[in-house]
Design an enzyme around this catalytic site. Structure first.
Site, PDB file in Angstrom:
ATOM      1  N   SER A  19       0.837  -1.196   0.000  1.00  0.00           N
ATOM      2  CA  SER A  19       0.000   0.000   0.000  1.00  0.00           C
ATOM      3  C   SER A  19       0.878   1.255   0.000  1.00  0.00           C
ATOM      4  O   SER A  19       1.745   1.381  -0.868  1.00  0.00           O
ATOM      5  CB  SER A  19      -0.968  -0.040   1.188  1.00  0.00           C
ATOM      6  N   GLN A  20       0.709   2.176   0.965  1.00  0.00           N
ATOM      7  CA  GLN A  20       1.476   3.417   0.918  1.00  0.00           C
ATOM      8  C   GLN A  20       2.984   3.177   1.030  1.00  0.00           C
ATOM      9  O   GLN A  20       3.788   4.004   0.590  1.00  0.00           O
ATOM     10  CB  GLN A  20       1.030   4.393   2.005  1.00  0.00           C
TER      11      GLN A  20
END
Length: 295
Positions: free
Chosen positions: A101-102
């Protein structure tokens, strides 16, 4: 135990020392707990005998690591990680990197900003990364209580205020297609690493040193909006309905990150998974990621 050491020694003789792996978790996760990347680290070590896995911890504890995923400026996080990787002797001959994800865009920033100062990154694997940002935050990881609503409100109404940009990690990759001007000039992280305003040629050179940049998009993602950002796609500027693929975007057409060249050279890889955000089986991961890129 003795037989295990003999087995591992024979594996090393036959296949050589595996390339180390660096992991960077996503929002609401931590480096090392069993309910987070701790279990995934053990999985990698079992599938790739003898591999060294560094699951990055941003802070002095797992709790601080989780909190920093929300509230520590990504520019500071990236610099911390650049220093950590440069000082890790087990990475001296190079490593593969996996972002969750991030953590995917944060690791890309590490490659672009520090690729010439750290051991070589061979393959960068992005699992559900938000490379063109997000416009919407339907879920906030583990913070499913009033503070999550507070985060959403800040992003919806004040994402580009300087104090929000510097104190909320998710604000730094908030991309409002209805206000491209503010995004380009006030985003203190994503706009900068995407060469939106000024082109940093070092970013292009470092990214193109990768053997592969693998982008995994989750086709049924209910957390990342829009999910096309996981393949560098995003809304056409000025509205929030029509999508542009990477290949239709200014980022690609002007080759502001060298992605067009990477695709031409076979270094840019697009993979799709049918699950929700970061939902994949061990079998899928072994077939699509470990076998072609990590072993």
């Amino acid at each position: 135990m003795k037989l295990l050491f003999i087995f591992l020694y024979l594996i090393k003789l036959i296949y050589g020392t595996p390339t180390p792996i660096v992991l960077w978790h996503g929002m609401g996760d931590t480096c090392c707990l069993a309910v987070s990347l701790g279990t995934f680290k053990v999985f990698l070590e079992s599938v790739i005998p003898g591999v060294y896995v560094n699951s990055l911890r941003i802070g002095n504890s797992s709790i601080e690591d989780l909190e920093n995923g929300y509230f520590l400026n990504p520019n500071k996080q990236v610099q911390l990680v650049c220093n950590m990787l440069a000082e890790d002797p087990q990475l001296k001959d190079g490593f593969n990197a996996i972002g969750f994800s991030q953590g995917s865009q944060f690791l890309r920033a590490v490659v672009q900003r520090c690729g010439h100062k750290i051991p070589p990154v061979k393959n960068l694997i992005s699992l559900g990364g938000q490379h063109q940002g997000v416009y919407g935050l339907p879920h906030c990881g583990v913070l499913m209580h009033p503070s999550c609503d507070y985060v959403r409100q800040l992003l919806n109404y004040a994402a580009y205020e300087h104090w929000v940009q510097t104190s909320l990690a998710q604000a730094t990759y908030w991309h409002d297609p209805l206000d491209e001007e503010s995004y380009q000039h006030k985003s203190i992280f994503l706009s900068e690493i995407n060469n939106e305003v000024f082109i940093n040629t070092t970013y292009i050179e470092n990214l193109n040193k990768l053997e592969h940049f693998v982008l995994v998009k989750f086709n049924n993602d209910t957390i990342v909006q829009p999910r096309e950002t996981e393949w560098f796609g995003f809304y056409e500027p000025g509205q929030s309905e029509k999508m542009l693929t990477l290949q239709e975007s200014k980022l690609y057409l002007e080759d502001r990150l060298g992605l067009k060249k990477m695709e031409k050279d076979g270094k840019l890889v697009f993979i799709s998974a049918e699950g929700d955000h970061l939902r994949f089986s061990d079998k899928w991961f072994i077939k699509n990621i470990i076998t072609p890129y990590l072993k």
